[in-house]
Design an enzyme around this catalytic site. Structure first.
Site, PDB file in Angstrom:
ATOM      1  CE  LYS A 175     -14.412  23.141   2.850  1.00  0.00           C
ATOM      2  NZ  LYS A 175     -15.446  22.478   2.032  1.00  0.00           N
ATOM      3  CD  GLU A 250     -11.306  14.089  16.547  1.00  0.00           C
ATOM      4  OE1 GLU A 250     -11.180  12.859  16.376  1.00  0.00           O
ATOM      5  OE2 GLU A 250     -11.054  14.650  17.629  1.00  0.00           O
ATOM      6  CB  CYS A 284     -14.268   8.257  10.995  1.00  0.00           C
ATOM      7  SG  CYS A 284     -15.407   8.753  12.277  1.00  0.00           S
ATOM      8  CD  GLU A 385     -10.735   6.239   6.272  1.00  0.00           C
ATOM      9  OE1 GLU A 385     -10.178   7.198   5.715  1.00  0.00           O
ATOM     10  OE2 GLU A 385     -11.434   6.363   7.295  1.00  0.00           O
TER      11      GLU A 385
END
Ligand code: NAD
Length: 495
Positions: A175, A250, A284, A385
């Protein structure tokens, strides 16, 4: 009319059972529709899992070197189509062409690595404690994997997962993110062209709450490989726990670059511009914090601000463009909200800070590259973040303080130190809490054959990349062969 795309289940292109669709637009020009994709649900996932389960029983018996031959063919097709794939990706998610070429190249590297791994997949032989007995440990495939990926590396990240999964003998239900369904669809087409048999790779398009959740809670899926935000990673961990799936996560990062007073400052400047504003800060591993030694702070900041203001924003397909758009409206809103938060917290806005307007920018999700100076380690812009073109700069007095500031986050993905003092470099390598540490290199730029992943809330201890990802996609089986012709009882007959 925009092109219509489908799911790929059991070797056939099919619509979502509900018939529903969603559209995907170019973030640099929202008038341009890339395609219409199926908005799938649980019933489509069920079909895909059934196909993958059936295919697994045959695929696991194909010798790994043969599976590796298909990986090599995939890599060859990607090489031949690299430029076209890169252009398609830039249109779909906005990164500049040099970067989307790099994204495709990472997929190529991963395909060739997987191909060679087909002739390794090393196990171990060890001596038995009993005479005339042979002992070894071999790797076996696990079953059906659910692959859930983000939009920022639409080719590389799916290949990091699907290639080692399939090379190891597993089958998958994939997906992709709803912002990058086209690149994902092309990747599946390439795998089919290279000879992946039906049912081995299935793609189901749609949202996280519908398709994603149906995968993570499916009783017949054995493992989940997920890359995305920490919040969703935690949810997936909970959803997958009922069926005790093996889960690789992750997740997010809040990466920092330290610049010491002895560093090559020109090099450090090039590094931070690339690390902070490459991919519009949507990596990231993006450099989200810059930790500057007080002795060079003012000098470094003035050139950094100057260079940042000159960065050229625009459509990533244009050769002059250095920074593309945010991927969508919601991502740009997040950036805007952090600009407000930083100002309220007392950080000093020294570059950018606004939606970017001007020639060629009015129909895209552009935001100016933004810098906050005089940030303190406890501010939210120093700890959370942002995932956009925002850099928070913090002043420090020593290496020890810089490392403490760098470690002051719940994340632990990438880190970077610029210094010409080898002793300082090794202290940093020892004391920084992160999965990746670069010396005189920005926080971005991982190579496909090394372990990739982070500590703390960046993940749950697994690594992608290189040889390490094969530990996730295989199960160890211990094998004993006794050729003595009699019953030998371990721990009993020999002691
Ligand atoms: P996201 O977490 O919003 O979505 C990632 C994927 O998960 C998408 O396919 C989404 O549809 C799906 N999803 C959402 N909710 C779900 C649910 N409840 N169940 C199952 N699936 C669900 O992340 P994003 O915005 O696509 O990507 C940005 C994030 O990804 C950032 O936090 C970034 O740091 C992280 N990221 C991490 C790495 C890494 O290797 N550590 C690499 C790239 C991106």
């Amino acid at each position: 009319m925009p092109q219509k795309f489908q799911n790929f289940i059991n070797g056939k292109w099919v619509d979502a059972k509900s018939g529903k669709t969603f559209e995907n637009r170019n973030p640099a020009n929202w008038d341009e529709v890339i395609g219409i994709f199926p908005k799938s649900g649980k019933e489509d996932v069920d079909e895909a899992v059934k196909a993958a389960r059936f295919a697994f029983e045959k695929w696991r018996l194909v010798p790994a070197p043969k599976r590796g031959d298909i990986m090599r063919a995939i890599g060859d097709i990607m090489v031949a189509r690299k430029e076209e794939l890169a252009r398609e990706m830039t249109r779909e998610m906005g990164k500049v062409l040099a970067e989307t070429r790099g994204d495709v190249q990472e997929g190529i590297d991963t395909a060739y690595y997987a191909s060679s791994e087909g002739r390794r997949l090393f196990g171990r032989t060890v001596p038995s404690e009993l005479p005339n007995k042979f002992a070894m440990a071999i790797r076996v495939p696990i079953g059906v994997g659910g692959i859930i990926t983000p939009w920022n590396f639409p080719m590389a990240i799916p290949t990091w997962k699907i290639f080692p999964a399939v090379l190891s003998g597993n089958t998958v239900v994939f997906k992709p993110a709803t912002d990058t369904p086209k690149t994902a669809t092309t990747l599946v087409e390439i795998m089919m062209e290279a000879g992946i048999p039906e049912g081995v790779v299935n793609i189901v398009h749609g949202g996280g709450n519908e398709v994603g959740n149906a995968i993570t809670s499916h009783p017949d899926i054995d493992l989940i490989s997920f890359t995305g935000s920490t919040a969703v990673g935690k949810q997936i961990s909970r959803d997958a726990s009922d069926t005790l799936k093996r889960v690789s996560l992750e997740l997010g990062g809040k990466n920092a670059q330290i610049v010491m007073d002895d560093a090559d400052l020109d090099l450090a400047l090039d590094g931070v511009l690339w690390g902070a504003f490459g991919t519009t800060g949507q990596r990231c591993t993006a450099t989200s914090r810059l930790i500057l030694h007080e002795k060079i702070y003012d000098k470094f900041m003035s050139t950094l601000v100057d260079r940042t203001k000159k960065l050229r924003l625009g459509d990533g397909l244009l050769p002059a463009t250095e920074v593309g758009p945010c991927v969508n409206e919601s991502q740009r809103k997040t950036v805007q909200s952090y600009v407000e938060i930083g100002q309220k917290e007392g950080a000093r806005l020294v570059a950018g800070g606004s939606i970017a307007r001007g020639n060629g920018l009015s129909k895209g999700w552009f935001h100016e590259p933004t810098i906050f100076a005089d940030v303190t380690p406890e501010m939210r812009v120093a700890k959370e973040e942002i995932f956009g073109p925002v850099l928070s700069v913090i002043r420090t007095k020593s290496l020890e303080e810089s490392i403490a500031v760098l470690n002051n986050t719940v994340y632990g993905l990438s880190s970077s130190v610029y210094t010409r003092d080898v002793n300082k470099a090794f202290v940093a390598i020892r004391d920084i809490k992160a999965g990746i540490t670069y010396i005189n290199v920005p926080t971005i730029g991982a190579e496909a054959h090394l372990p990739f992943g982070g500590v703390k809330q960046t993940g749950n201890g697994h690594r992608e990349g290189g040889w390490t990802v094969y530990d996730f996609f295989t199960e160890w089986k211990a094998v004993y062969v006794d050729y003595s012709g009699k019953l030998q009882r371990a721990q009993i007959d020999n002691y």
